[in-house]
Scaffold this motif. Structure first.
Motif, PDB file in Angstrom:
ATOM      1  N   LEU A   1       0.827  -1.205   0.000  1.00 51.45           N
ATOM      2  CA  LEU A   1       0.000   0.000   0.000  1.00 51.45           C
ATOM      3  C   LEU A   1       0.862   1.256   0.000  1.00 51.45           C
ATOM      4  O   LEU A   1       0.552   2.240  -0.676  1.00 51.45           O
ATOM      5  N   ILE A   2       1.955   1.231   0.765  1.00 50.96           N
ATOM      6  CA  ILE A   2       2.856   2.386   0.804  1.00 50.96           C
ATOM      7  C   ILE A   2       3.457   2.640  -0.572  1.00 50.96           C
ATOM      8  O   ILE A   2       3.604   3.787  -1.005  1.00 50.96           O
ATOM      9  N   ASP A   3       3.787   1.567  -1.286  1.00 52.00           N
ATOM     10  CA  ASP A   3       4.444   1.692  -2.592  1.00 52.00           C
ATOM     11  C   ASP A   3       3.472   1.979  -3.729  1.00 52.00           C
ATOM     12  O   ASP A   3       3.905   2.247  -4.850  1.00 52.00           O
ATOM     13  N   ASP A   4       2.186   1.923  -3.456  1.00 47.98           N
ATOM     14  CA  ASP A   4       1.175   2.084  -4.503  1.00 47.98           C
ATOM     15  C   ASP A   4       0.795   3.554  -4.645  1.00 47.98           C
ATOM     16  O   ASP A   4       0.105   4.104  -3.777  1.00 47.98           O
ATOM     17  N   PRO A   5       1.192   4.232  -5.747  1.00 48.63           N
ATOM     18  CA  PRO A   5       0.874   5.655  -5.899  1.00 48.63           C
ATOM     19  C   PRO A   5      -0.617   5.927  -6.049  1.00 48.63           C
ATOM     20  O   PRO A   5      -1.060   7.076  -5.907  1.00 48.63           O
ATOM     21  N   ALA A   6      -1.404   4.888  -6.297  1.00 49.96           N
ATOM     22  CA  ALA A   6      -2.846   5.083  -6.429  1.00 49.96           C
ATOM     23  C   ALA A   6      -3.532   5.236  -5.076  1.00 49.96           C
ATOM     24  O   ALA A   6      -4.681   5.679  -4.997  1.00 49.96           O
ATOM     25  N   GLN A   7      -2.847   4.874  -4.006  1.00 47.65           N
ATOM     26  CA  GLN A   7      -3.419   5.016  -2.672  1.00 47.65           C
ATOM     27  C   GLN A   7      -3.361   6.473  -2.217  1.00 47.65           C
ATOM     28  O   GLN A   7      -2.457   7.217  -2.600  1.00 47.65           O
ATOM     29  N   PRO A   8      -4.313   6.903  -1.378  1.00 48.05           N
ATOM     30  CA  PRO A   8      -4.279   8.281  -0.862  1.00 48.05           C
ATOM     31  C   PRO A   8      -2.959   8.583  -0.164  1.00 48.05           C
ATOM     32  O   PRO A   8      -2.444   7.745   0.592  1.00 48.05           O
ATOM     33  N   GLN A   9      -2.428   9.776  -0.403  1.00 52.83           N
ATOM     34  CA  GLN A   9      -1.141  10.143   0.169  1.00 52.83           C
ATOM     35  C   GLN A   9      -1.166  10.115   1.689  1.00 52.83           C
ATOM     36  O   GLN A   9      -0.206   9.677   2.323  1.00 52.83           O
ATOM     37  N   GLN A  10      -2.287  10.561   2.278  1.00 59.22           N
ATOM     38  CA  GLN A  10      -2.372  10.568   3.733  1.00 59.22           C
ATOM     39  C   GLN A  10      -2.294   9.148   4.295  1.00 59.22           C
ATOM     40  O   GLN A  10      -1.626   8.901   5.303  1.00 59.22           O
ATOM     41  N   LEU A  11      -2.962   8.199   3.638  1.00 63.43           N
ATOM     42  CA  LEU A  11      -2.893   6.808   4.078  1.00 63.43           C
ATOM     43  C   LEU A  11      -1.465   6.294   3.992  1.00 63.43           C
ATOM     44  O   LEU A  11      -0.965   5.643   4.924  1.00 63.43           O
ATOM     45  N   ARG A  12      -0.784   6.579   2.906  1.00 70.35           N
ATOM     46  CA  ARG A  12       0.590   6.102   2.726  1.00 70.35           C
ATOM     47  C   ARG A  12       1.512   6.694   3.796  1.00 70.35           C
ATOM     48  O   ARG A  12       2.392   6.005   4.330  1.00 70.35           O
ATOM     49  N   GLN A  13       1.306   7.964   4.130  1.00 67.79           N
ATOM     50  CA  GLN A  13       2.133   8.601   5.151  1.00 67.79           C
ATOM     51  C   GLN A  13       1.891   7.986   6.526  1.00 67.79           C
ATOM     52  O   GLN A  13       2.827   7.720   7.289  1.00 67.79           O
ATOM     53  N   ARG A  14       0.613   7.747   6.838  1.00 64.43           N
ATOM     54  CA  ARG A  14       0.294   7.170   8.137  1.00 64.43           C
ATOM     55  C   ARG A  14       0.844   5.747   8.249  1.00 64.43           C
ATOM     56  O   ARG A  14       1.366   5.343   9.291  1.00 64.43           O
ATOM     57  N   LEU A  15       0.718   4.987   7.189  1.00 68.19           N
ATOM     58  CA  LEU A  15       1.231   3.624   7.206  1.00 68.19           C
ATOM     59  C   LEU A  15       2.752   3.604   7.309  1.00 68.19           C
ATOM     60  O   LEU A  15       3.330   2.728   7.961  1.00 68.19           O
ATOM     61  N   THR A  16       3.406   4.570   6.689  1.00 67.37           N
ATOM     62  CA  THR A  16       4.870   4.668   6.804  1.00 67.37           C
ATOM     63  C   THR A  16       5.266   4.883   8.264  1.00 67.37           C
ATOM     64  O   THR A  16       6.208   4.251   8.761  1.00 67.37           O
ATOM     65  N   LEU A  17       4.547   5.752   8.950  1.00 65.78           N
ATOM     66  CA  LEU A  17       4.828   5.982  10.372  1.00 65.78           C
ATOM     67  C   LEU A  17       4.635   4.702  11.173  1.00 65.78           C
ATOM     68  O   LEU A  17       5.443   4.376  12.052  1.00 65.78           O
ATOM     69  N   THR A  18       3.591   3.951  10.872  1.00 68.09           N
ATOM     70  CA  THR A  18       3.349   2.722  11.633  1.00 68.09           C
ATOM     71  C   THR A  18       4.491   1.734  11.466  1.00 68.09           C
ATOM     72  O   THR A  18       4.856   1.036  12.428  1.00 68.09           O
ATOM     73  N   GLN A  19       5.078   1.682  10.281  1.00 68.88           N
ATOM     74  CA  GLN A  19       6.159   0.722  10.065  1.00 68.88           C
ATOM     75  C   GLN A  19       7.436   1.157  10.765  1.00 68.88           C
ATOM     76  O   GLN A  19       8.224   0.322  11.222  1.00 68.88           O
ATOM     77  N   GLN A  20       7.633   2.468  10.881  1.00 72.98           N
ATOM     78  CA  GLN A  20       8.763   2.958  11.664  1.00 72.98           C
ATOM     79  C   GLN A  20       8.584   2.583  13.140  1.00 72.98           C
ATOM     80  O   GLN A  20       9.525   2.113  13.800  1.00 72.98           O
ATOM     81  N   ALA A  21       7.358   2.770  13.658  1.00 72.32           N
ATOM     82  CA  ALA A  21       7.076   2.402  15.044  1.00 72.32           C
ATOM     83  C   ALA A  21       7.147   0.893  15.231  1.00 72.32           C
ATOM     84  O   ALA A  21       7.619   0.402  16.267  1.00 72.32           O
ATOM     85  N   ARG A  22       6.692   0.156  14.227  1.00 72.23           N
ATOM     86  CA  ARG A  22       6.698  -1.310  14.316  1.00 72.23           C
ATOM     87  C   ARG A  22       8.137  -1.854  14.398  1.00 72.23           C
ATOM     88  O   ARG A  22       8.429  -2.748  15.203  1.00 72.23           O
ATOM     89  N   THR A  23       9.024  -1.308  13.592  1.00 72.07           N
ATOM     90  CA  THR A  23      10.423  -1.718  13.637  1.00 72.07           C
ATOM     91  C   THR A  23      11.062  -1.329  14.964  1.00 72.07           C
ATOM     92  O   THR A  23      11.793  -2.111  15.577  1.00 72.07           O
ATOM     93  N   PHE A  24      10.765  -0.118  15.441  1.00 71.35           N
ATOM     94  CA  PHE A  24      11.274   0.337  16.733  1.00 71.35           C
ATOM     95  C   PHE A  24      10.814  -0.599  17.851  1.00 71.35           C
ATOM     96  O   PHE A  24      11.581  -0.915  18.770  1.00 71.35           O
TER      97      PHE A  24
END
Length: 358
Positions: free
Chosen positions: A55-78
């Protein structure tokens, strides 16, 4: 149905808890209906999952969704690298379930007691609530309990943990929160996968709540932000203290032996005192900050107070334990696991000792 979903499902079906289904089938139609809605809800949730990175890599997804999901993966790795929480597929998948909460938890108590009505399940043990995937079902069950004279409260839940049995998804219900709350929720749910003691809700939720809070402080520090000693955190803690003080007053009241009518009146007066104290706190110390107004000013009963005692009771004990091990997460988890292995009475005594010596 996706192949990965089938493989995961079949793996879980082979596990030894499935024969317990026979016990559910023998326990009556109402129980069968309840477990059926749990199974359908969980299956729908699992089927809706999608890989977050896709979903993060899909440019067709809403930008806000991609940004929020990116944050979750940073927190998930942490969570796994810095906090020692499980490194698995949980919260690396996403599901939009098209509703504001994933489940609604129903809490119930007697009219003159703060002891919850407990419900026992395979794997999870006995807990102080029942979960429903549909709000209407939760409200209907609450109405039946009220007819029996019980206090009830239904609260929406944004996420829950399957304790590692499945890869739990990030949900649209979680993404509406701010950055801190979103990361904290991931830490909290992964903490349940790290340690869970069947039948002790207060221990489990207090443990996860401590990991959530300390993890969030460390997460903020890693991001160059101040620790969570800000106004929002202090206000939340102040509200918690206010509610716990109210619980103490009610406990003394219910032990007083007053006639029912007098006790009912005193109960209402106790709740009104809590509202007055809250308004004073809000107006004099919080500069009118009113985030909790709807909860405090709404209908109040014993059941509505239950989550505070369950989710916060032993947080000071776990904080003291964390200090004892010098903030070392592996050592903390080991000590917490040793506490969880004690018999309930000994575990409670050990937790009380930690609080007293903090």
């Amino acid at each position: 149905m996706p192949t990965t979903f089938l493989i995961e499902l079949l793996d879980r079906i082979r596990r030894p808890w499935v024969p317990l289904l026979g016990a559910w089938l023998l326990s009556g139609c109402s129980s069968l209906d309840y477990y059926s809605q749990l199974a359908r809800g969980q299956m729908a949730l699992l089927y809706a999952r999608q890989p977050v990175q896709g979903l993060i890599d899909d440019p067709a997804q809403p930008q806000q969704l991609r940004q929020r999901l990116t944050l979750t993966q940073q927190a998930r790795t942490f969570a796994s690298v810095a906090l020692g929480l499980p490194d698995n597929g949980s919260y690396r998948v996403y599901a939009d379930i098209q509703r504001p909460f994933v489940v609604w938890n129903l809490f119930a108590t007697p009219e003159f007691s703060l002891q919850p009505e407990t419900h026992c399940f395979p794997i999870a043990g006995c807990v102080a609530y029942r979960g429903y995937y549909q709000l209407g079902r939760a409200r209907g069950a609450a109405a039946l309990l009220r007819q029996q004279g019980l206090d009830t409260w239904v609260g929406g839940v944004e996420a829950y943990s399957t304790l590692g049995w499945f890869d739990d998804p990030l949900l649209n219900t979680m993404l509406r929160w701010d950055d801190d709350r979103l990361a904290a929720l991931i830490f909290h749910e992964l903490a349940h996968q790290r340690l869970y003691v069947p039948g002790d809700t207060a221990f489990n939720e207090s443990f996860a709540s401590f990991v959530e809070r300390e993890g969030l402080n460390q997460w903020r520090t890693r991001r160059g932000l101040s620790s969570q000693g800000d106004d929002v955190s202090e206000r939340r803690d102040a509200l918690t203290r206010l509610v716990l003080d109210t619980r103490e007053r009610l406990t003394r009241l219910y032990a007083s032996g007053l006639p029912p009518e007098r006790m009912r009146q005193a109960k209402a007066e106790t709740f009104e005192r809590m509202r007055r104290d809250y308004r004073a706190l809000r107006d004099r110390e919080w500069d009118g900050y009113n985030r909790y107004d709807a909860w405090v000013e709404g209908p109040m009963n014993n059941a509505k107070l239950l989550p505070f005692g369950l989710y916060d009771q032993w947080v000071p004990a776990f904080a003291a334990l964390f200090r004892e091990v010098g903030g070392d997460w592996p050592a903390f988890y080991q000590r917490a696991r040793e506490l969880g292995e004690l018999p309930l009475q000994a575990r409670t005594k050990a937790l009380e000792s930690l609080v007293a010596n903090r």
